[in-house]
Design a protein around this motif. Structure first.
Motif, mmCIF file in Angstrom:
data_model
loop_
_atom_site.group_PDB
_atom_site.id
_atom_site.type_symbol
_atom_site.label_atom_id
_atom_site.label_comp_id
_atom_site.label_asym_id
_atom_site.label_seq_id
_atom_site.Cartn_x
_atom_site.Cartn_y
_atom_site.Cartn_z
ATOM 1 N N ALA A 52 0.834 -1.209 0.000
ATOM 2 C CA ALA A 52 0.000 0.000 0.000
ATOM 3 C C ALA A 52 0.867 1.256 0.000
ATOM 4 N N ALA A 53 1.928 1.269 0.794
ATOM 5 C CA ALA A 53 2.824 2.434 0.841
ATOM 6 C C ALA A 53 3.519 2.637 -0.503
ATOM 7 N N ASN A 54 3.993 1.541 -1.103
ATOM 8 C CA ASN A 54 4.647 1.655 -2.406
ATOM 9 C C ASN A 54 3.673 2.125 -3.474
ATOM 10 N N SER A 55 2.450 1.668 -3.400
ATOM 11 C CA SER A 55 1.433 2.074 -4.363
ATOM 12 C C SER A 55 1.114 3.562 -4.231
ATOM 13 N N ALA A 56 1.030 4.043 -3.000
ATOM 14 C CA ALA A 56 0.652 5.435 -2.751
ATOM 15 C C ALA A 56 1.826 6.407 -2.843
ATOM 16 N N GLN A 57 3.025 5.977 -2.422
ATOM 17 C CA GLN A 57 4.151 6.906 -2.286
ATOM 18 C C GLN A 57 5.329 6.621 -3.211
ATOM 19 N N ARG A 62 11.808 12.327 4.704
ATOM 20 C CA ARG A 62 11.292 13.302 3.758
ATOM 21 C C ARG A 62 10.831 12.628 2.477
ATOM 22 N N THR A 63 9.860 13.240 1.844
ATOM 23 C CA THR A 63 9.320 12.676 0.616
ATOM 24 C C THR A 63 10.319 12.740 -0.526
ATOM 25 N N ASP A 64 11.317 13.637 -0.429
ATOM 26 C CA ASP A 64 12.325 13.739 -1.483
ATOM 27 C C ASP A 64 13.461 12.748 -1.288
ATOM 28 N N GLY A 65 13.352 11.900 -0.241
ATOM 29 C CA GLY A 65 14.365 10.873 0.012
ATOM 30 C C GLY A 65 15.536 11.354 0.844
ATOM 31 N N ALA A 66 15.594 12.640 1.170
ATOM 32 C CA ALA A 66 16.687 13.162 1.993
ATOM 33 C C ALA A 66 16.631 12.524 3.371
#
Length: 169
Positions: free
Chosen positions: A88-93, A147-151
């Motif tokens: 679910a996380a991979n699908s959404a994010q 962070r959503t940018d992977g930082a």
């Protein structure tokens, strides 16, 4: 009168939907809110759990080995996940989520390979743990909001002193 009853019933349903998941980060109810989502907290786009608590990582665990155990988990609570949570996380994010096995046998959610935690000393919508440094069993942890940018580094404006460092533990 009927309107008041409707409001009370809606509030009860909302409260029931916001109930505890047992503190393990899993969706024990099967079908509630997604385990992880993205939101902006204090001007920073971060990952949060289903209750809106900021998720954190520690670079010391980048080797895939869990170092936050015992007393550490009283303050930095592991986000426990099932395979369905990961999907679910991979699908959404995006496809950056997985799991790592903890020493106790639980599967902990990871983002970009780093195990995810919530900070027990902050509420939903807070970012107090970003840049927080502490030591457990001789291992130093520097915590960064996921962070959503992977930082994986804390924001430059965040320091442990600004975030109430110490907390008395």
């Amino acid at each position: 009168m009927a309107r008041a009853a409707l409001v009370v019933a809606a509030a009860a349903l909302f409260a029931a939907g916001c109930g505890s998941s047992g503190g393990d980060g899993s969706d024990a109810g099967g079908g509630g809110a997604a385990l992880v989502s993205a939101t902006e907290v204090d001007g920073t786009e971060v990952l949060v759990d289903a209750e809106g608590h900021t998720l954190y990582t520690a670079e010391v665990e980048k080797d895939g080995e869990i170092h936050c155990v015992d007393a550490c988990t009283k303050f930095w609570e592991p986000v426990v996940a099932t395979d369905a949570d990961v999907e679910a996380a991979n699908s959404a994010q995006g496809d950056d989520f997985g799991t790592v096995e903890r020493p106790d046998g639980e599967s902990q959610l990871t983002h970009d390979g780093l195990p995810l935690y919530t900070f027990a000393k902050e509420g939903a919508g807070e970012l107090k743990g970003d840049g927080f440094t502490d030591d457990f069993q001789g291992t130093e942890f520097v915590w960064a909001a996921a962070r959503t940018d992977g930082a994986s580094a804390p924001s430059e404006s965040s320091t442990p002193e600004e975030n109430g460092g110490g907390y008395g533990y």
